[in-house]
Design an enzyme around this catalytic site. Structure first.
Site, mmCIF file in Angstrom:
data_model
loop_
_atom_site.group_PDB
_atom_site.id
_atom_site.type_symbol
_atom_site.label_atom_id
_atom_site.label_comp_id
_atom_site.label_asym_id
_atom_site.label_seq_id
_atom_site.Cartn_x
_atom_site.Cartn_y
_atom_site.Cartn_z
ATOM 1 N N ASN A 32 -7.571 3.806 -1.029
ATOM 2 C CA ASN A 32 -6.819 3.015 -0.045
ATOM 3 C C ASN A 32 -5.395 3.584 0.044
ATOM 4 O O ASN A 32 -4.407 2.910 -0.188
ATOM 5 C CB ASN A 32 -6.811 1.526 -0.423
ATOM 6 C CG ASN A 32 -6.265 0.688 0.713
ATOM 7 O OD1 ASN A 32 -5.251 0.031 0.589
ATOM 8 N ND2 ASN A 32 -6.915 0.745 1.856
ATOM 9 N N HIS A 37 0.964 7.274 -2.386
ATOM 10 C CA HIS A 37 -0.032 8.209 -2.930
ATOM 11 C C HIS A 37 0.174 9.614 -2.345
ATOM 12 O O HIS A 37 0.116 10.609 -3.053
ATOM 13 C CB HIS A 37 -1.451 7.759 -2.557
ATOM 14 C CG HIS A 37 -1.865 6.430 -3.103
ATOM 15 N ND1 HIS A 37 -2.080 5.339 -2.289
ATOM 16 C CD2 HIS A 37 -2.129 6.015 -4.364
ATOM 17 C CE1 HIS A 37 -2.470 4.319 -3.037
ATOM 18 N NE2 HIS A 37 -2.499 4.690 -4.296
ATOM 19 N N SER A 187 2.104 -0.541 -1.796
ATOM 20 C CA SER A 187 0.995 -0.844 -2.703
ATOM 21 C C SER A 187 -0.233 -1.190 -1.874
ATOM 22 O O SER A 187 -0.105 -1.818 -0.809
ATOM 23 C CB SER A 187 1.358 -2.042 -3.582
ATOM 24 O OG SER A 187 0.205 -2.566 -4.207
HETATM 25 P P1 AMP Z 1 -3.325 3.315 -7.569
HETATM 26 O O1 AMP Z 1 -4.230 3.847 -6.503
HETATM 27 O O2 AMP Z 1 -2.612 2.076 -7.201
HETATM 28 O O3 AMP Z 1 -3.988 3.289 -8.919
HETATM 29 O O4 AMP Z 1 -2.163 4.395 -7.702
HETATM 30 C C1 AMP Z 1 -2.441 5.749 -7.918
HETATM 31 C C2 AMP Z 1 -1.154 6.461 -8.238
HETATM 32 O O5 AMP Z 1 -0.254 6.293 -7.141
HETATM 33 C C3 AMP Z 1 -0.450 5.911 -9.477
HETATM 34 O O6 AMP Z 1 0.120 6.982 -10.206
HETATM 35 C C4 AMP Z 1 0.603 5.007 -8.878
HETATM 36 O O7 AMP Z 1 1.726 4.839 -9.723
HETATM 37 C C5 AMP Z 1 0.979 5.789 -7.638
HETATM 38 N N1 AMP Z 1 1.609 4.924 -6.641
HETATM 39 C C6 AMP Z 1 1.142 3.764 -6.131
HETATM 40 N N2 AMP Z 1 2.027 3.211 -5.270
HETATM 41 C C7 AMP Z 1 3.094 4.051 -5.244
HETATM 42 C C8 AMP Z 1 4.350 4.044 -4.564
HETATM 43 N N3 AMP Z 1 4.689 3.060 -3.738
HETATM 44 N N4 AMP Z 1 5.200 5.081 -4.785
HETATM 45 C C9 AMP Z 1 4.870 6.078 -5.625
HETATM 46 N N5 AMP Z 1 3.702 6.150 -6.304
HETATM 47 C C10 AMP Z 1 2.830 5.149 -6.122
#
Ligand code: AMP
Length: 282
Positions: A32, A37, A187
């Site tokens: 997503n 990301h 997010s």
């Molecule tokens: P997730 O898909 O939420 O598990 O996130 C995957 C990666 O993307 C993780 O390393 C998160 O810390 C990073 N991430 C998620 N949201 C952000 C954001 N707003 N800014 C920078 N990195 C992010």
């Protein structure tokens, strides 16, 4: 861009790259995808010849009452975005292959101490699930470099500690948080917010900024500052989970000598749990 679910196929590609001396960067995600990301991918591309992204909604890091089933899954769109950015390989493993002996029997990785505090205290077992899946993905992808968001500050510290403790042969990079224009940290969970909640959501970051400003002006009564901040959030309709001022390297309560600090926060808006943080020097 190759899209691979099969673990032996991934390993085969990995061997080929290694034989050709290619530097491999890895960006693990739950999909997503948003600009946060994609900025990790852009950063990874600057440092590597090949970028591997994984999309895996990891059941082991969700608590029993959390949003595992509801978590948004948008694989086709995600794949298009990654292809546009020039990602070499998208790895989308299946739960049955990752947890082949079942979740109950799964060997786990636990980083003690740091995993039990702050977010770890609110979400027991969460960082065990994170460390275990990241360790497994590292073993499959065997990257030279791995990129994580500072948005999940404690997660980044857990991963760095795991890599050090287990002598893993790779370098971990943290990438600054990508925000919406109004300051809200991007997010995948933001889309759970109602229109009304979405208007309120940026107040969390604004409150953290105000806290940082107070500390930079010389205030050291952290608990008083935090209480006022929580009261403010409550007034605006948040249910604060935690707000903590910590030493950025250890995540322990800061001593007088600590100058590298981080404020970490989690707060619910309705059922949606938002997290954010600001790292700063004073
Ligand atoms: P997730 O898909 O939420 O598990 O996130 C995957 C990666 O993307 C993780 O390393 C998160 O810390 C990073 N991430 C998620 N949201 C952000 C954001 N707003 N800014 C920078 N990195 C992010």
């Amino acid at each position: 861009m190759q899209v691979i679910s099969d673990i032996p196929l991934l390993r085969q590609q990995r061997r080929e790259w290694q034989n050709n001396g290619r530097v491999i960067a890895f960006v693990p995600t739950m999909g997503n995808l948003h600009q946060g990301h994609l900025n990790l991918v852009r950063e990874a591309k600057k440092h590597a010849d090949e970028v591997v992204v994984s999309i895996f909604v990891n059941p082991m890091q969700f608590g029993p009452d959390e949003d595992l089933e509801a978590y948004p899954r948008t694989l086709e769109r995600d794949a298009l975005l990654l292809e546009e950015l020039g990602v070499s390989l998208l790895f989308v493993p299946k739960v049955a292959d990752i947890y082949a002996r079942g979740l109950e029997q799964q060997t786990f990785v636990e980083v003690p101490g740091i995993s039990y505090m702050i977010c770890g205290a609110s979400r027991p077992g969460h960082f065990r699930g994170v460390a275990t899946i990241v360790c497994k993905l590292f073993n499959m992808v065997q990257p030279n470099l791995a990129f994580f968001g500072e948005k999940d500050f404690q997660q980044l510290q857990v991963i760095k500690a795991m890599v050090t403790d287990l002598s893993m042969n790779l370098q971990v990079f943290g990438v600054p948080t990508t925000r919406e224009d109004d300051g809200l940290a991007m997010s995948s969970r933001n889309q759970y917010l109602t229109a009304q909640q979405r208007l309120i959501a940026p107040i969390l970051y604004a409150q953290l900024q105000a806290l940082v400003a107070s500390i930079k002006q010389g205030r050291r009564d952290f608990s008083k500052l935090v209480s006022a901040c929580k009261a403010h959030l409550l007034e605006h309709g948040f249910s604060p989970d935690y707000i903590e001022v910590r030493a950025a390297q250890t995540l322990m309560p800061p001593s007088h000598e600590d100058t590298d600090l981080v404020i970490l926060a989690a707060a619910f808006l309705g059922k949606t749990r938002l997290i954010d943080n600001i790292q700063f020097q004073f």
